[in-house]
Design a protein around this motif. Structure first.
Motif, PDB file in Angstrom:
ATOM      1  N   SER A 115      50.352  35.469  49.707  1.00  0.00           N
ATOM      2  CA  SER A 115      49.243  36.382  49.422  1.00  0.00           C
ATOM      3  C   SER A 115      47.993  35.591  49.072  1.00  0.00           C
ATOM      4  O   SER A 115      47.932  34.935  48.029  1.00  0.00           O
TER       5      SER A 115
ATOM      6  N   TRP B  10      45.151  36.872  48.181  1.00  0.00           N
ATOM      7  CA  TRP B  10      44.547  37.476  46.993  1.00  0.00           C
ATOM      8  C   TRP B  10      45.250  36.983  45.725  1.00  0.00           C
ATOM      9  O   TRP B  10      44.599  36.707  44.726  1.00  0.00           O
ATOM     10  N   ASP B  11      46.554  36.842  45.758  1.00  0.00           N
ATOM     11  CA  ASP B  11      47.267  36.317  44.594  1.00  0.00           C
ATOM     12  C   ASP B  11      46.853  34.861  44.330  1.00  0.00           C
ATOM     13  O   ASP B  11      46.684  34.469  43.180  1.00  0.00           O
TER      14      ASP B  11
ATOM     15  N   THR C 274      43.492  34.953  42.702  1.00  0.00           N
ATOM     16  CA  THR C 274      43.641  35.453  41.334  1.00  0.00           C
ATOM     17  C   THR C 274      44.203  34.374  40.416  1.00  0.00           C
ATOM     18  O   THR C 274      43.700  34.149  39.304  1.00  0.00           O
TER      19      THR C 274
ATOM     20  N   THR D  42      45.840  44.657  43.013  1.00  0.00           N
ATOM     21  CA  THR D  42      45.069  44.516  44.243  1.00  0.00           C
ATOM     22  C   THR D  42      43.580  44.389  43.926  1.00  0.00           C
ATOM     23  O   THR D  42      43.119  44.706  42.822  1.00  0.00           O
ATOM     24  N   ALA D  43      42.826  43.935  44.922  1.00  0.00           N
ATOM     25  CA  ALA D  43      41.372  43.829  44.754  1.00  0.00           C
ATOM     26  C   ALA D  43      40.779  45.197  44.429  1.00  0.00           C
ATOM     27  O   ALA D  43      39.888  45.326  43.582  1.00  0.00           O
TER      28      ALA D  43
ATOM     29  N   ALA E  85      37.012  40.097  44.076  1.00  0.00           N
ATOM     30  CA  ALA E  85      37.582  41.305  44.682  1.00  0.00           C
ATOM     31  C   ALA E  85      36.616  41.917  45.687  1.00  0.00           C
ATOM     32  O   ALA E  85      37.018  42.355  46.776  1.00  0.00           O
TER      33      ALA E  85
ATOM     34  N   TYR F 268      36.551  39.653  48.701  1.00  0.00           N
ATOM     35  CA  TYR F 268      37.839  39.692  49.399  1.00  0.00           C
ATOM     36  C   TYR F 268      37.937  40.937  50.276  1.00  0.00           C
ATOM     37  O   TYR F 268      38.411  40.865  51.414  1.00  0.00           O
ATOM     38  N   GLU F 269      37.502  42.068  49.763  1.00  0.00           N
ATOM     39  CA  GLU F 269      37.573  43.296  50.558  1.00  0.00           C
ATOM     40  C   GLU F 269      36.708  43.197  51.812  1.00  0.00           C
ATOM     41  O   GLU F 269      37.009  43.821  52.826  1.00  0.00           O
TER      42      GLU F 269
ATOM     43  N   ALA G  23      38.512  39.313  53.801  1.00  0.00           N
ATOM     44  CA  ALA G  23      39.920  38.905  53.778  1.00  0.00           C
ATOM     45  C   ALA G  23      40.457  38.574  55.162  1.00  0.00           C
ATOM     46  O   ALA G  23      41.162  37.568  55.344  1.00  0.00           O
TER      47      ALA G  23
ATOM     48  N   GLN H 107      41.877  34.776  55.903  1.00  0.00           N
ATOM     49  CA  GLN H 107      43.306  34.549  56.123  1.00  0.00           C
ATOM     50  C   GLN H 107      43.586  33.748  57.383  1.00  0.00           C
ATOM     51  O   GLN H 107      44.679  33.192  57.530  1.00  0.00           O
TER      52      GLN H 107
ATOM     53  N   TYR I 166      47.539  28.825  49.058  1.00  0.00           N
ATOM     54  CA  TYR I 166      47.766  29.776  50.155  1.00  0.00           C
ATOM     55  C   TYR I 166      48.194  29.086  51.451  1.00  0.00           C
ATOM     56  O   TYR I 166      49.116  29.549  52.130  1.00  0.00           O
TER      57      TYR I 166
END
Length: 226
Positions: free
Chosen positions: A47, A49-50, A53, A93-94, A121, A124-125, A128, A132, A161
């Motif tokens: 992830s 996002w993780d 974070t 989540t974001a 966040a 990322y939205e 993303a 990725q 990641y």
């Protein structure tokens, strides 16, 4: 591994690292200690996002405090999952992060990290899908565009990641600490001496694979230190 979110074909990447492949430019005492560790395997964080974070929550605080903060953050605002190993929590989540109040950040000890988590966040939205698909270096460069995400946080998140530790912040305190413990007889720069980074990359030589192996093996050694 059992898939709990997403599809079965999206399994995490297993990164195998063998210090036996390190070049002769690595000091003998350091290489001997890493050779005793032997090959290791690490799951790249599935992830992004993780990973972002986690790197953000590591800002400023010590490693032990960061672990406690991360667990409290996930357990309080994340998604709870029933697994064969008990209840586990994913990072919020974001979208969820953007909905939290200032008081909710403060309640778990993340008041300092509020603005950067919210900025991350938001970005990322928007980005993303592109992030990725990037390699480690490009991802780290892209993450720096987020307010309050600097080179250390960006590089740590990208390494987590992608699994590529050639771009990890090599003068990180953890790398310095474990290297000094593995080879205490070697003359290492002081903890605040900026010469450590160039020294470390010089030990690995020009190949990014060697720098990845040297850095990740050292961090792995530290994770297994008595």
């Amino acid at each position: 591994m059992d898939c709990v979110v997403g599809t079965e074909d999206a399994k995490p990447t297993v990164v195998t690292t063998d210090p036996a492949r390190l070049p002769a430019t690595v000091p003998a005492a350091l290489k001997a200690g890493l050779d005793d560790l032997g090959p290791s395997q690490r799951l790249a964080n599935p992830s992004l996002w993780d990973a972002i974070t986690t790197a953000i929550l590591r800002q400023v605080v010590r490693a032990g405090q960061a672990r406690r903060l991360y667990r409290a953050w996930c357990a309080t605002y994340g998604t709870l999952l029933d697994t064969p190993f008990g209840e586990l929590a994913l990072a919020p989540t974001a979208e969820r992060v953007l909905a939290l109040t200032d008081e909710q950040f403060a309640a778990v000890g993340a008041k300092f990290h509020r603005s950067v988590l919210q900025a991350a966040a938001t970005h990322y939205e928007r980005h993303a899908r592109d992030w990725q698909r990037m390699d480690a270096a490009a991802l780290a460069a892209a993450l720096i565009s987020v307010p309050r995400i600097g080179p250390w946080t960006a590089s740590a998140a990208a390494a987590d990641y992608t699994g590529d530790f050639s771009i990890y912040p090599h003068d990180d305190l953890a790398v310095r600490t474990w290297a000094a413990q593995i080879a205490p007889g070697h003359t290492w720069p002081d903890k605040k001496d900026k010469a450590f980074g160039p020294l470390w990359t010089g030990m690995a030589g020009p190949k990014s694979t060697a720098l990845h192996t040297l850095t990740l093996s050292t961090l792995t050694w530290g994770s297994h230190a008595p």
